[in-house]
Design an enzyme around this catalytic site. Structure first.
Site, PDB file in Angstrom:
ATOM      1  N   SER A  43      70.169  74.930  52.558  1.00 20.91           N
ATOM      2  CA  SER A  43      70.329  73.453  51.983  1.00 20.91           C
ATOM      3  C   SER A  43      69.886  73.350  50.837  1.00 20.91           C
ATOM      4  O   SER A  43      68.801  73.948  50.073  1.00 20.91           O
ATOM      5  CB  SER A  43      69.814  71.931  52.268  1.00 20.91           C
ATOM      6  OG  SER A  43      70.288  72.384  53.479  1.00 20.91           O
TER       7      SER A  43
ATOM      8  N   HIS B 117      69.130  65.166  49.102  1.00 20.04           N
ATOM      9  CA  HIS B 117      68.430  64.997  50.969  1.00 20.04           C
ATOM     10  C   HIS B 117      67.503  66.622  51.275  1.00 20.04           C
ATOM     11  O   HIS B 117      67.098  66.717  51.968  1.00 20.04           O
ATOM     12  CB  HIS B 117      69.685  65.989  51.479  1.00 20.04           C
ATOM     13  CG  HIS B 117      70.184  67.193  51.907  1.00 20.04           C
ATOM     14  ND1 HIS B 117      71.000  67.603  52.160  1.00 20.04           N
ATOM     15  CD2 HIS B 117      69.398  67.796  53.119  1.00 20.04           C
ATOM     16  CE1 HIS B 117      70.784  68.562  51.726  1.00 20.04           C
ATOM     17  NE2 HIS B 117      70.291  69.151  52.953  1.00 20.04           N
TER      18      HIS B 117
ATOM     19  N   ASP C  14      75.107  64.476  46.586  1.00 16.78           N
ATOM     20  CA  ASP C  14      73.758  64.602  47.382  1.00 16.78           C
ATOM     21  C   ASP C  14      74.165  66.308  46.141  1.00 16.78           C
ATOM     22  O   ASP C  14      73.850  67.521  46.950  1.00 16.78           O
ATOM     23  CB  ASP C  14      74.417  65.594  49.066  1.00 16.78           C
ATOM     24  CG  ASP C  14      73.012  66.619  49.453  1.00 16.78           C
ATOM     25  OD1 ASP C  14      72.051  66.080  48.521  1.00 16.78           O
ATOM     26  OD2 ASP C  14      72.879  67.255  49.982  1.00 16.78           O
TER      27      ASP C  14
END
Ligand SMILES: *[C@@H]1O[C@H](CO)[C@@H](O)[C@H](O)[C@H]1NC(C)=O
Length: 270
Positions: free
Chosen positions: A220, A68, A115
């Site tokens: 992230s 992502h 992910d």
């Protein structure tokens, strides 16, 4: 809609709240270059580059991160290793173009399942005290159980207003049970078997033992470590940070050994 004055006041309040603390509640500045596998994935902004996501070196030409972070491709992003301060010109820094981006083919943008992404750098890094790869848990390895203490690190936001630290931050966090994270007041069915969720712990001295935070925007792609080995990738499912009932979500790395080996050319046929 908050007025500008309210926002300004909130900002001042937060500056006051955080300036005497150690950055994020539950986190602190890492010792410089103590996590030499940390990568900063950066995107062009104006004349310079801006930190966007974390990652970690898993081999001398490979960085693992979250899909992502780069869902539509590298688009001119760069990877910087050997960073402690994002803004200072540290001579430990090595900057790379992205030669190949491998996003997991079964990545699901609706719930952030799978992910996990691998970046092949344009050249191998020069290993040093400040730039090294880290081991990651493979299939058959033991993932941390409920309540296990794990660590994460990143240059993500210090608060929900998005103020970003310049120096790498780290935090000790605790694994939350999957049963709890599957509850409808947590993540419900969006929480898949490929995910671990974990809450940050309060640092010492700590006068709010029940205050817990997850990792935030900008963290992230970074690592979740258990006994010094990467077991997860900070994913978060795009949630806002700092909500008590929304721990951070991490992709379970050991579920992807075969895919990782295939991409990196380490498979049985290599
Ligand atoms: C590694 O060091 C060599 C020799 O100093 C240099 O030419 C090369 O560009 C360096 N590689 C990286 C990734 O910085």
């Amino acid at each position: 809609m908050l007025g500008d004055k309210t926002l300004a006041a909130t900002g001042i309040f937060l500056v006051g709240l955080f300036s005497f603390g150690e950055g994020i509640i539950g986190g602190r500045e890492a010792a410089a270059h103590s996590r030499p596998y940390m990568a900063s994935i950066q995107v062009a902004e104006g004349d310079g580059m801006k930190h966007e996501c974390g990652g970690f070196a898993v081999a001398d030409q490979w960085v693992m991160t979250a899909v992502h972070c780069l869902p539509t491709g590298a688009n001119g992003r760069k990877v910087v290793l050997g960073v402690h301060s994002l803004s200072q010109a540290e001579d430990t820094k090595q900057t790379f173009e992205i030669l190949e981006l491998h996003n997991h083919p079964q990545y699901n943008p609706d719930n952030y399942d799978n992910d996990i992404a691998l970046i092949k750098l344009d050249r191998p890094f020069n290993a040093s005290e400040s730039v090294k790869s880290v081991g990651f848990l493979r299939a058959g390895g033991i993932d941390p159980g409920t309540d296990a203490e794990v660590e994460t690190a990143g240059w993500g936001s210090l608060d929900n207003l998005g103020s970003r630290p310049d120096m790498l931050q780290e935090a000790l966090i605790r694994v939350v049970s999957s049963t709890r994270c599957r509850r409808s007041d947590y993540f419900g069915r969006k929480f898949t078997a490929n995910m671990i969720c974990a809450h940050k712990l309060c640092p010492e001295p700590c006068n709010q033992p029940h205050k817990m935070e997850d990792s935030c925007d900008g963290d992230s792609g970074g690592p979740l470590l258990y006994n010094g080995v990467v077991v997860g990738i900070t994913s978060n499912g795009g949630k806002k940070c700092g909500q008590i009932k929304k721990p951070g979500i991490y992709t379970i790395v050991s579920h992807y050994s075969e895919w990782v080996d295939g991409v990196m050319g380490l498979g049985p046929d290599a």
